[in-house]
Motif scaffolding. Structure first.
Motif: not given
Length: 323
Positions: A259-262, A269-283
């Motif tokens: 769910f979060v990975r997708n 690209d999570p192996y190369r790029d900064p991961v954007p902040p995950i929104p509260d509704d996704v949390i």
């Protein structure tokens, strides 16, 4: 789960479990561990969510879900192999026997699936046909069931390193375990996976793949450690919708870390790029997924207990006898 109740309690997050009164602190990706003088280990499951070899966020109640789901499975599989459990003094905590962790992680896969760099689907899409000592035919489709479950071992990455794919021959050639240990590990892992698939099917689920961590005790006996068949260590799909979705080339319905990975993979690209902040509704939605996973897997209701202040304060009170 009542989403309004979950949102109202979304502040109850355990993102760090540092307890100075306990000795020998080791902080893992998800769990904080303390080795006690009596040979036991206090393992506190935080709400950190880890994927792509990094911490992505903290999900309310995730640590409790993981601990209680693992407890269910440890109790369901104690007849297959010994495990490390001694006591559960808190919903987020297990006290276990301290083990010497074996330097190989045992991953069992029943389908051509996955999103990480070491998953068989990722490697298959890159054109690889021989992986982990197993040869795959051309023409397989995403999320297709394998003829039989296979073991895909990886090196156990300590201190934040990257897991690396291994073949069984490489496991033995590198001396990671002895031939007798490898035989026991594979027998345990396949039996545990078979039990997991059986119980999951009874709940309308498919246990797709999972990882196991084993260690040895003071006698050299191999013991199951860490966690088992949780939404963090395993991939589950809903059995009822899998055939139609597979036929249509659609992703199966799941309620695990995908769910979060997708969400992350769709944005970088999570192996190369900064991961954007995950929104509260996704949390919050992810918390609901974890709770639903617990309830579906175990057949038990998840109750949000009274707010007793900081989660870590409650844990410290419940661990007073160990300090």
């Amino acid at each position: 789960m009542d989403m309004a109740l979950l949102r109202a309690n979304a502040h109850r997050v355990l993102d760090d479990a540092t307890i100075p009164e306990l000795p020998n602190h080791y902080r893992g990706k998800v769990r904080d561990n303390y080795d006690l003088a009596d040979g036991s280990r206090v393992i506190i499951a935080t709400d950190r969510i880890s994927a792509f070899d990094r911490i992505l966020a903290a999900i309310p109640f995730k640590g409790e879900v993981l601990t209680q789901t693992a407890r269910y499975w440890f109790e369901e599989t104690v007849d297959i192999c010994p495990n490390h459990v001694i006591a559960y003094p808190d919903p987020n905590v297990v006290v276990g026997k301290r083990l010497t962790i074996l330097p190989v992680e045992i991953v069992v896969r029943g389908f051509l699936a996955g999103t990480t760099g070491t998953s068989v689907l990722t490697l298959y899409r890159k054109g690889e046909r021989t992986m982990y000592g197993v040869t795959f035919p051309d023409g397989m489709r995403d999320n297709e069931r394998l003829p039989e479950p296979i073991i895909t071992p990886t090196s156990k990455a300590f201190d934040g390193g990257h897991d690396e794919p291994l073949t069984p021959d490489e496991v033995l050639a590198q001396g990671l375990v002895t031939p007798d240990q490898w035989q026991t590990l594979t027998a345990y892992a396949l039996a545990l996976f078979a039990r997991g698939q059986q119980r999951a099917a009874e709940r309308g689920l498919i246990l797709v793949d999972t990882k196991y961590e084993f260690g040895t005790d003071e006698t050299g006996r191999i013991v199951l450690a860490d966690e088992i068949h949780t939404p963090d260590s395993s991939r589950y799909w809903r059995a009822a919708t899998y055939p139609a979705r597979f036929a249509a080339g659609e992703k199966p319905e799941s309620f695990d870390k995908d769910f979060v990975r997708n969400w992350v993979v769709a944005r970088c690209d999570p192996y190369r790029d900064p991961v954007p902040p995950i929104p509260d509704d996704v949390i919050v939605a992810t918390a609901a997924v974890y709770i639903e996973a617990f309830e579906t897997i175990t057949g038990r209701s998840f109750a949000i207990g009274p707010d007793e202040g900081r989660v870590l304060d409650r844990i410290r009170r419940n661990l007073a006898a160990f300090m």
